[in-house]
Each structure stands twice: as structure tokens, then as C-alpha cells.
Motif scaffolding. Structure first.
Motif, mmCIF file in Angstrom:
data_model
loop_
_atom_site.group_PDB
_atom_site.id
_atom_site.type_symbol
_atom_site.label_atom_id
_atom_site.label_comp_id
_atom_site.label_asym_id
_atom_site.label_seq_id
_atom_site.Cartn_x
_atom_site.Cartn_y
_atom_site.Cartn_z
ATOM 1 N N ARG A 1 0.846 -1.189 0.000
ATOM 2 C CA ARG A 1 0.000 0.000 0.000
ATOM 3 C C ARG A 1 0.880 1.236 0.000
ATOM 4 O O ARG A 1 1.848 1.314 0.752
ATOM 5 C CB ARG A 1 -0.911 0.023 1.227
ATOM 6 C CG ARG A 1 -1.984 -1.061 1.237
ATOM 7 C CD ARG A 1 -3.037 -0.806 0.159
ATOM 8 N NE ARG A 1 -4.101 -1.809 0.217
ATOM 9 C CZ ARG A 1 -4.063 -2.987 -0.376
ATOM 10 N NH1 ARG A 1 -2.986 -3.332 -1.072
ATOM 11 N NH2 ARG A 1 -5.074 -3.832 -0.283
ATOM 12 N N ARG A 2 0.544 2.184 -0.859
ATOM 13 C CA ARG A 2 1.286 3.445 -0.866
ATOM 14 C C ARG A 2 0.915 4.267 0.357
ATOM 15 O O ARG A 2 -0.211 4.251 0.828
ATOM 16 C CB ARG A 2 0.986 4.240 -2.132
ATOM 17 C CG ARG A 2 1.490 3.599 -3.396
ATOM 18 C CD ARG A 2 1.794 4.642 -4.464
ATOM 19 N NE ARG A 2 0.724 5.581 -4.672
ATOM 20 C CZ ARG A 2 -0.243 5.424 -5.574
ATOM 21 N NH1 ARG A 2 -0.271 4.334 -6.326
ATOM 22 N NH2 ARG A 2 -1.170 6.334 -5.734
ATOM 23 N N HIS A 3 1.911 5.005 0.856
ATOM 24 C CA HIS A 3 1.689 5.845 2.022
ATOM 25 C C HIS A 3 2.198 7.247 1.734
ATOM 26 O O HIS A 3 3.150 7.428 0.967
ATOM 27 C CB HIS A 3 2.404 5.283 3.248
ATOM 28 C CG HIS A 3 1.947 3.911 3.652
ATOM 29 N ND1 HIS A 3 0.782 3.685 4.340
ATOM 30 C CD2 HIS A 3 2.506 2.692 3.452
ATOM 31 C CE1 HIS A 3 0.629 2.392 4.561
ATOM 32 N NE2 HIS A 3 1.661 1.768 4.022
ATOM 33 N N ASP A 4 1.582 8.222 2.358
ATOM 34 C CA ASP A 4 2.077 9.592 2.307
ATOM 35 C C ASP A 4 2.995 9.765 3.509
ATOM 36 O O ASP A 4 2.515 9.840 4.646
ATOM 37 C CB ASP A 4 0.917 10.574 2.365
ATOM 38 C CG ASP A 4 1.364 11.998 2.067
ATOM 39 O OD1 ASP A 4 2.471 12.172 1.522
ATOM 40 O OD2 ASP A 4 0.606 12.938 2.380
#
Length: 311
Positions: free
Chosen positions: A155-158
């Protein structure tokens, strides 16, 4: 007075371009990689849902992806976040000029973004004036699946500004170390978690030493090995000393010495002279630390310091 250091802008010294000729990025020989293989054939039509890349489409991309494009994905995977300029220096070497390298890198990164294999953070480092070279890139779920089987749950995260700055600063240090490579010497760099070292504590408990980077410089005559720690002024002096104590504990196990014959020098890379002087003085005063084990420098002096250490 030190020049302000902006992670991802590159170290504020003249650095030769790195030249990672090995697709694994673990070995650098100072030889420019081939500029060929930058044009990917057009894949089948995109799926109706652009947020999800199907297994069949990803398999097609995997079969047709040029080696240099794959290198881009692998180095982003290793560092989590990289700027366009950093990727240019890691991968797009061997061009006739920096302008040519910059154009090629922008074209390849744009293509990888269209293929949903890279995503930009939507923010830049170094301010608006830094332009496209300061765009920050990360993997997507599709590229994580392409590179490794466990990427299915990716999952991409900021990231927080603090974590992002640290990731980009570690990448700058990696580039500085790689720039030592040349015709007569090779450089191998490990990024965490590959750089980590598991060991047993005094009570038999499992511990892990977690350097930001581990590096090895080899010539026909000698070998230099280093652990590298990057601090951007976010940790207290007692915290840094506790990390030094972890190096001492790992050193006392004799694991590294048994495998390599010696223990690596521990480099601390800090933001300014004042902080570097405080840590140097504290290490010398600490009764349980071995001062000769450590080197303390700043970002703007790193290139010269490690060059001197390697000569």
C-alpha cells in the motif's frame, strides 16, 4: 558556515555521477551502463479501472520492460522514495551531457508513471524553483507485485516530512559513496534492511543492529568497510550515543570480524559542524565507547572525508 542541506538536492559538493552497472545495484564498477533499452513497446489497452493493473497486463509489462526501467523500479524499492534528480544519478549515466541524461530520465519516469509502475508524491523537495528534478517518486502496488511476490499487500503511504527527508538524505549518502567507484576500485552498498545485522544480546535476547547503509570499497590492494548513519538533527545526543553503544555490543559478538577479518568503521553524517563537534566530543568522553571506531562528518564534507578514508 555550512551551506543549508536539502535532502534530495544532492550533497552540496561536486559529486561524479554514480554508475550502477549491476542491475541489483549492489556493485558499482565505475563503468557507464548502456543507454539502450529505454523504449518500451506499447502494452495492451489499459483496464477500465486505472487504479488496478490486472495480472495479465502486468505479466505483459514484465516481459517487455527494458532492463534500465527495471533498475529504476528496483532502486526506488530499495530507498522507498527518490527524486527525479537522484534517479538520474543512480541510473541514467553514460550520457553525453547532464542535459541528455535529464531528458532521458524524465521520459522514462513519465512512461513508468503512465504504466502505473511509479507514482509521484504530489509534492517536491527544495521548493518550486527546483522544478521537475525535485519530484519525489515511489512504487505502486503494480510495481511492488512485479518486483516481488510479497508485493500483493503493498500500500502506498504519504510519508511524514521527517521520514521523507531522512529517506532522501540516505539516498544522497549512497550516491556519495558510490561515486568512489572507478576503474581500479569497486563499491558495494547495502540499503536497509539488507544492511541490518541480527545478533544476540548479553542475555541471549535477539537484537538487530540497523545501520542506514553498509558499504564496502575494494581494490587490488585493500578493502574498506563502513556502516553509515544519517542524522538530520532530529535525534538527541543521548540517542546517538545509545546507537553507538549498540555498535559496541554488536562488535563484542565478533560476528563481523569472524566473517570479514575486521569490524567496519561507523560513519556519522550530521547536518552542521556544531552538532558534529558535540557528538565527537561525547564519543571521546564515553567510557564504554571506542573512539577509533567512529568517524563524524557533515553532509557538505562527506565526499572529501570518505575519499580521504579510502585513499
Amino acid at each position: 558556515m555550512n551551506a543549508p542541506y536539502v535532502p534530495g538536492d544532492g550533497l552540496p559538493v561536486g559529486l561524479p555521477l554514480g554508475s550502477p552497472s549491476d542491475p541489483s545495484f549492489s556493485q558499482v564498477r565505475g563503468e557507464p551502463d548502456s543507454p539502450s533499452g529505454t523504449n518500451t513497446p506499447h502494452p495492451p489497452a489499459a483496464e477500465p479501472n486505472p487504479k488496478r493493473v490486472s495480472a495479465s497486463r502486468l505479466a505483459w509489462v514484465d516481459d517487455h520492460l527494458p532492463e534500465r526501467d527495471r533498475q529504476v523500479l528496483e532502486i526506488v524499492a530499495a530507498h522507498r522514495y527518490l527524486t527525479t534528480r537522484q534517479l538520474e544519478r543512480f541510473v541514467f549515466t553514460g550520457h553525453a551531457s547532464e542535459e541528455s541524461a535529464a531528458r532521458t530520465s524524465r521520459r522514462v519516469l513519465a512512461r513508468l508513471e503512465r504504466l502505473q509502475l511509479l507514482a509521484s508524491l504530489g509534492r517536491r523537495v527544495g521548493g518550486v524553483r527546483a522544478g521537475s528534478s525535485a519530484t519525489v517518486w515511489q512504487l505502486t502496488s503494480a510495481s511492488a507485485r512485479l518486483l516481488r511476490a510479497d508485493g500483493v499487500g503493498f500500500r502506498r503511504h504519504d510519508p511524514s516530512p521527517r521520514f521523507l527527508r531522512h529517506c532522501l538524505a540516505v539516498a544522497d549518502v549512497n550516491l556519495a559513496v558510490r561515486s568512489l567507484a572507478g576503474p581500479a576500485r569497486s563499491v558495494a552498498v547495502q540499503v536497509e534492511p539488507e544492511s541490518w545485522r541480527p545478533y544476540l544480546g548479553p542475555g541471549g535476547e535477539r537484537r538487530t543492529l540497523q545501520p542506514d547503509l553498509a558499504a564496502e570499497l575494494t581494490t587490488d590492494e585493500y578493502e574498506e568497510r563502513w556502516f553509515l548513519e544519517v542524522d538530520l538533527g532530529t535525534e538527541s545526543l543521548p540517542t546517538l550515543l545509545r546507537q553507538c553503544a549498540q555498535y559496541e555490543a554488536y562488535r563484542n559478538t565478533g560476528t563481523e570480524q569472524a566473517e570479514h577479518g575486521s569490524f567496519p568503521v561507523v560513519w556519522w553524517i550530521l547536518t552542521d559542524d556544531h552538532r558534529a563537534e558535540r557528538l565527537t566530543s561525547a564519543i571521546r568522553r564515553a567510557p564504554r565507547l571506542t573512539p577509533a571506531l567512529y568517524r563524524v562528518t557533515t553532509f557538505d564534507r562527506l565526499r572529501v572525508a570518505i575519499e580521504e578514508a579510502a585513499s
